[in-house]
Design a protein around this motif. Structure first.
Motif, PDB file in Angstrom:
ATOM      1  N   GLU A  11      31.069  21.871  -1.922  1.00 55.36           N
ATOM      2  CA  GLU A  11      30.276  21.229  -2.977  1.00 55.36           C
ATOM      3  C   GLU A  11      30.656  21.619  -4.370  1.00 55.36           C
ATOM      4  N   SER A  12      30.247  20.815  -5.369  1.00 57.11           N
ATOM      5  CA  SER A  12      30.565  20.830  -6.789  1.00 57.11           C
ATOM      6  C   SER A  12      30.026  22.306  -7.194  1.00 57.11           C
ATOM      7  N   GLY A  13      30.698  23.255  -7.649  1.00 53.26           N
ATOM      8  CA  GLY A  13      30.174  24.681  -8.021  1.00 53.26           C
ATOM      9  C   GLY A  13      30.399  25.685  -7.012  1.00 53.26           C
ATOM     10  N   GLU A  41      40.276  38.262 -15.272  1.00 47.98           N
ATOM     11  CA  GLU A  41      40.283  37.118 -15.789  1.00 47.98           C
ATOM     12  C   GLU A  41      40.724  36.116 -14.590  1.00 47.98           C
ATOM     13  N   SER A  42      40.061  34.973 -14.430  1.00 47.73           N
ATOM     14  CA  SER A  42      40.479  33.793 -13.697  1.00 47.73           C
ATOM     15  C   SER A  42      40.472  32.819 -14.350  1.00 47.73           C
ATOM     16  N   GLU A  43      41.272  31.661 -14.187  1.00 42.69           N
ATOM     17  CA  GLU A  43      41.387  30.544 -14.930  1.00 42.69           C
ATOM     18  C   GLU A  43      41.843  29.380 -13.728  1.00 42.69           C
ATOM     19  N   VAL A  44      41.136  28.224 -14.085  1.00 46.59           N
ATOM     20  CA  VAL A  44      41.310  27.148 -13.309  1.00 46.59           C
ATOM     21  C   VAL A  44      42.009  26.224 -14.312  1.00 46.59           C
ATOM     22  N   GLU A  45      43.181  25.624 -14.127  1.00 53.80           N
ATOM     23  CA  GLU A  45      43.657  24.574 -15.094  1.00 53.80           C
ATOM     24  C   GLU A  45      42.893  23.396 -15.359  1.00 53.80           C
ATOM     25  N   GLY A  46      42.847  23.191 -16.538  1.00 52.12           N
ATOM     26  CA  GLY A  46      42.086  21.827 -16.684  1.00 52.12           C
ATOM     27  C   GLY A  46      40.445  22.325 -16.904  1.00 52.12           C
ATOM     28  N   ILE A  47      40.126  23.403 -16.571  1.00 50.65           N
ATOM     29  CA  ILE A  47      38.638  23.755 -16.400  1.00 50.65           C
ATOM     30  C   ILE A  47      38.336  24.634 -17.419  1.00 50.65           C
ATOM     31  N   GLY A  48      39.036  25.860 -17.258  1.00 52.87           N
ATOM     32  CA  GLY A  48      38.665  26.831 -18.229  1.00 52.87           C
ATOM     33  C   GLY A  48      38.997  28.260 -17.759  1.00 52.87           C
ATOM     34  N   ARG A  49      38.805  29.411 -18.517  1.00 51.88           N
ATOM     35  CA  ARG A  49      38.858  30.684 -18.133  1.00 51.88           C
ATOM     36  C   ARG A  49      37.622  31.448 -17.854  1.00 51.88           C
ATOM     37  N   LEU A  50      37.505  32.338 -17.052  1.00 47.87           N
ATOM     38  CA  LEU A  50      36.517  33.376 -16.925  1.00 47.87           C
ATOM     39  C   LEU A  50      36.866  34.657 -17.215  1.00 47.87           C
ATOM     40  N   SER A  51      36.444  35.337 -18.003  1.00 50.93           N
ATOM     41  CA  SER A  51      36.885  36.771 -18.407  1.00 50.93           C
ATOM     42  C   SER A  51      35.694  37.521 -18.407  1.00 50.93           C
TER      43      SER A  51
END
Length: 67
Positions: A11-13, A41-51
């Motif tokens: 599901e979304s999220g 750091e984790s990054e999902v292309e087109g969504i953003g980065r979590l640091s």
């Protein structure tokens, strides 16, 4: 990803965590571990980065032997 999405339906999220892959610090010689001051750091292309910064635990309010 293909196997992870067959059962259950994502599901979304939803977040998929895969554990420690080969080549990570635990498998290095010498072994490498995260230390205060490091950053994850984790990054999902087109969504953003979590640091997230790695910080030392604050044990000042811990009770020894508490469960």
């Amino acid at each position: 990803m293909s196997t992870s999405t067959k059962i259950p339906i994502l599901e979304s999220g939803d977040v998929i965590l895969t554990g420690t892959p080969a080549g990570s610090g635990d498998f290095q010689t010498p072994r490498l571990a995260l230390r205060p001051g490091d950053r994850l750091e984790s990054e999902v292309e087109g969504i953003g980065r979590l640091s997230n910064p790695v910080v030392a635990p604050d044990w000042t309010n811990q009770v020894v032997g508490a469960t």
